[in-house]
Design an enzyme around this catalytic site. Structure first.
Site, PDB file in Angstrom:
ATOM      1  N   ASP A  78       0.814  -1.214   0.000  1.00  0.00           N
ATOM      2  CA  ASP A  78       0.000   0.000   0.000  1.00  0.00           C
ATOM      3  C   ASP A  78       0.853   1.272   0.000  1.00  0.00           C
ATOM      4  O   ASP A  78       0.460   2.289  -0.551  1.00  0.00           O
ATOM      5  CB  ASP A  78      -0.952   0.002   1.199  1.00  0.00           C
ATOM      6  CG  ASP A  78      -2.151  -0.926   0.975  1.00  0.00           C
ATOM      7  OD1 ASP A  78      -2.316  -1.423  -0.155  1.00  0.00           O
ATOM      8  OD2 ASP A  78      -2.913  -1.151   1.929  1.00  0.00           O
ATOM      9  N   SER A 196      -6.172   4.418  11.081  1.00  0.00           N
ATOM     10  CA  SER A 196      -7.425   4.617  11.810  1.00  0.00           C
ATOM     11  C   SER A 196      -7.902   3.311  12.461  1.00  0.00           C
ATOM     12  O   SER A 196      -8.329   3.271  13.611  1.00  0.00           O
ATOM     13  CB  SER A 196      -8.486   5.152  10.837  1.00  0.00           C
ATOM     14  OG  SER A 196      -9.767   5.115  11.417  1.00  0.00           O
TER      15      SER A 196
END
Length: 303
Positions: A78, A196
């Site tokens: 990512d 998160s």
């Protein structure tokens, strides 16, 4: 450049051998299928060392402007996709991730399907998904001192280990709560499975138009994750009373120091990032696969 050449950008992590080998394989497939692989200059020597036969290889901006690129194939985890997003955001070029990392939430395919992946990209056999991004501004006094963006998250963190950050949270230009904390994560639905998530935030399906705010280790009763709508504006102010400094990180890549009194304002950006999708799997299936979730015993609708 000839008028009919098709240019496919290949972005990889130049220093990781396995990723580099996969990127070379992608370039070889692009060349053998009649298109032109384009890479960044910083990867050129490493790629040519592994594959001197890549004679049609071109360098981004030097030989081929970004406007001529048809699609980008991003090889890595990512982090590499976030790096490619910096190059391509604001263009109409979709990115397709080939995962050689660990979880690879943003990636679409795995390394062992490279031939098929390149064929489908060249056949334009993919769907394009828009992922919303955040617009991020830092203000000190009335002056905007820094502007950037984020695909995953904008995080305000304490600058030194020993001192807590004193902040006040604001939603839609109204104060909500002040507390001491290690920081505050403001994320997109795309980023809900990244930092998160690690901080205890909710997983938000990418089809939901929202922003998420998650306090990090807050010393307060009311410090729950918040989910706000796409028109809302989030802000974090660093209180001056404790003289603690903070630091802003966007996608773990773009950073700015925050003096006491600094204000970080986050809202939905009008400029999305485009992801190419080969599979029609649901986000539920993706979660099950990436987190290896147990689903034995499920009997399904109508069972």
């Amino acid at each position: 450049m000839s008028a009919h050449d098709r240019y496919i950008l290949v972005v990889s992590h130049a220093t990781q051998q396995a990723t580099l080998e996969a990127a070379v394989e992608v370039c070889q497939q692009i060349q053998s299928q009649g298109a032109v692989p384009v890479i960044r200059e910083l990867e050129l020597s490493a790629v040519l060392e592994l594959a001197p036969e890549l004679t049609s290889l071109k360098v981004l901006e030097k030989n081929v402007p970004v406007t001529e690129i048809e699609c980008a194939i991003v090889v890595g985890g990512d982090g590499t996709i976030l790096r490619a997003a910096e190059l391509l955001r604001g263009t109409s070029i979709p990115m397709l991730g080939v995962n050689t990392g660990h979880v690879g939430f943003l990636a679409e395919t795995e390394r062992d399907t490279i031939t098929e992946t390149v064929s489908r990209v060249l056949a334009k056999d993919f769907a394009v998904e828009e992922r919303s991004t955040l617009s991020v501004r830092v203000k000190v006094g009335n002056e905007v001192v820094f502007e950037t963006w984020a695909l995953n998250e904008a995080t305000v963190e304490k600058a030194s280990r020993e001192r807590m950050l004193e902040v006040v949270i604001e939603v839609d230009r109204r104060p909500l709560s002040s507390f001491g904390c290690d920081g505050v994560v403001m994320s997109t639905p795309t980023g809900s499975t990244a930092y998160s998530f690690s901080a205890g935030g909710p997983i938000v399906w990418p089809t939901v138009d929202a922003m998420i705010l998650v306090p990090l280790s807050a010393h307060a009763l009311f410090a729950r994750p918040l989910v706000v709508g796409p028109e809302s504006v989030l802000a974090v102010e660093i209180l001056e009373r404790r003289s603690g400094h903070g630091v802003l990180w966007c996608d773990g890549r773009r950073t700015r120091n925050l003096p006491p009194g600094a204000r970080v304002v986050v809202k939905k950006s009008a400029v999305p990032v485009l992801l190419a999708r080969l599979h029609h799997e649901t986000f539920t299936d993706r979660l099950v696969e990436k987190f290896d979730l147990p689903v034995t015993g499920w009997r399904g609708p109508g069972a």
